[in-house]
Design a protein around this motif. Structure first.
Motif, short mmCIF file in Angstrom:
data_model
loop_
_atom_site.label_atom_id
_atom_site.label_comp_id
_atom_site.label_asym_id
_atom_site.label_seq_id
_atom_site.Cartn_x
_atom_site.Cartn_y
_atom_site.Cartn_z
N GLU A 119 7.46 8.49 -33.77
CA GLU A 119 7.70 8.84 -32.41
C GLU A 119 6.17 8.37 -31.54
O GLU A 119 6.11 7.69 -30.54
CB GLU A 119 7.70 10.31 -32.24
N GLN A 123 5.77 5.56 -28.61
CA GLN A 123 4.96 5.85 -27.43
C GLN A 123 3.79 5.13 -27.06
O GLN A 123 3.68 4.83 -25.87
CB GLN A 123 4.78 7.50 -27.58
N LEU A 179 12.85 6.25 -27.76
CA LEU A 179 12.46 7.40 -27.50
C LEU A 179 13.29 8.56 -26.83
O LEU A 179 12.93 9.73 -27.18
CB LEU A 179 10.94 7.02 -26.41
#
Length: 446
Positions: A119, A123, A179
């Motif tokens: 993640e 990002q 995401l």
């Protein structure tokens, strides 16, 4: 055009400040950011700036001085402690014949190096691509090439610049979809914690204030911690038992910094949600930092940006081992201000007092009460379960015996329910000793 250096290790810093403003801490923090990115700071140049020059950001004379200093120091990278427009960045690169990176690009580079989880990497890449999309300029010769020249292929065609922009847009959409899936999974895990009635306490604070060290001291988790900016980016959660308020979940979050890039805040929205959805914030402050009041204001600004400024806080003044006179203690405010706990996470001093302060803060912000809910109020019972406010439930002949254990802020929206249900709930939960009755439910409204 010049050939951009790919080394980027010898950095020259440009620090622009308004007239009358001279804050060495700003330059030192920026130098620490540069070192955190792996650069060697070979020099710095201060510039007085009334307002940004649309061409070079600084004035023409100062830009020429920057060029001469870059040559003298043999720097292959210029770092500017301010956000630059694409035009300013490109013009400075042309003039100095050196790669130029602004504050936003530098922070994004550090985040790209430190991200470890799937993640976190997504990002950071999303934030970098959004930043890069405004800087696709004709700084490389291949961006000017066009198809055409042969029969049937003449015409402007599609420039490499347009192709790059289109590919970036496609990649941004792909990252956003990934995401969104990760955020759904994180929200499911968060709702699971809410249903288990475990309060969440999130560590927030300026970068390098000692959050991860404090997290390790409280949980024994062994999370990576180092004396550098943005040592850890990915959130870590651990359960802590043995508190007077019962078990809690402690969350370590990414550190904040002044002028944190907006694209980065947007990209890390699911990570920062651990702070936004917490029951209590532990605002970790470097007690030895002479600029600690300014740092506190910067953190409060980021909290306001992510919608977490109204959450209850405990101020944790860490690193008292660097002070001569301070000893571990708890300061109780005279009014409604937050508790202040003085600790040294490195030496394990004041941790017990901090755990006690957490219990006290949660007790004042959390409602733990048993309700006798009649069978006619199934709508209220459903809402309590939907919001994850029910710790346990026992059915009876006339209704349900429901144990509520949840933050006061999550219960208060129910006080506006129609049919008298909200009024009774408020009386039963917030004034349980005043003999609240449930006769309002004799004819509940739909």
């Amino acid at each position: 055009m010049f050939d951009r250096s790919k080394k980027g290790e010898r950095a020259l810093l440009l620090q622009a400040q308004a007239p009358g403003q001279h804050d060495p801490a700003l330059l030192e923090e920026f130098a620490e950011l540069a070192r955190s990115a792996g650069a060697t700071v070979v020099g710095s140049l201060a510039a007085r700036l009334d307002r940004p020059n649309p061409r070079y950001f600084v004035g023409t004379g100062k830009a020429e001085e920057l060029k001469a200093l870059r040559v003298a120091l043999d720097a292959d990278l210029i770092l500017v402690n301010h956000a630059l427009s694409p035009v300013q960045e490109r013009n400075l690169e042309k003039l100095t014949e050196c790669r130029v990176v602004d504050r936003t690009g530098l922070i994004l580079d550090i985040f790209a190096q430190r991200a470890r989880s799937h993640e976190g990497k997504l990002q950071v890449e999303l934030a970098q691509l959004k930043h890069m999309s405004t800087r696709l300029v004709r700084g490389w010769t291949h961006l000017e090439r066009q198809r055409g020249g042969a029969i049937g292929l003449r015409g402007p065609g599609e420039t490499q610049l347009e192709i790059d922009r289109r590919l970036l847009a496609v990649r941004v959409k792909q990252l956003q979809k990934r995401l969104d899936k990760v955020e759904v999974q994180r929200n499911q895990a968060r709702r699971s914690r809410e249903r288990s009635a475990l309060p969440v306490v999130a560590l927030v604070g300026y970068t390098n204030a000692g959050k991860s060290t404090l997290f390790n001291a409280m949980t024994g988790a062994g999370v990576y911690a180092a004396d550098q900016l943005f040592a850890t980016l990915d959130p870590t959660l651990r359960r802590i038992d043995g508190l007077a308020c019962g078990p809690i979940v402690l969350a370590d979050t990414v550190g904040f910094i002044r002028e944190l890039p907006h694209d980065l805040v947007a990209a890390f929205r699911s990570t920062l949600a651990e702070a936004r959805e917490a029951d209590l914030l532990l605002h970790v402050i470097d007690a030895s930092d002479p600029e600690r009041d300014t740092r506190v204001a910067d953190v409060e600004g980021v909290l306001a940006e992510i919608g977490a400024s109204d959450l209850p806080q405990v101020l944790v003044y860490n690193k008292i081992d660097r002070l001569e006179s301070d000893v571990p203690r708890v300061d109780h405010p005279d009014r409604d201000g937050p508790l202040r706990v003085w600790t040294s996470a490195r030496d394990g001093i004041g941790i017990d007092a901090l755990l006690v302060a957490i219990s006290q803060a949660l007790a004042s912000e959390r409602v733990h009460q048993v309700l006798e809910v009649p069978a006619a109020s199934g709508r209220l019972r459903a809402r309590l379960h939907e919001l994850g406010l029910v710790a346990s439930e026992q059915p009876g002949e006339e209704g349900w015996r429901i144990e509520i254990d949840a933050p006061r802020a999550r219960i208060e929206p129910l006080f506006g329910m129609q049919g008298g249900q909200g009024e009774w709930l408020k009386a039963a939960l917030l004034a349980p000793n005043e003999g609240a009755t449930y006769n309002q439910f004799d004819n509940p409204q739909p």
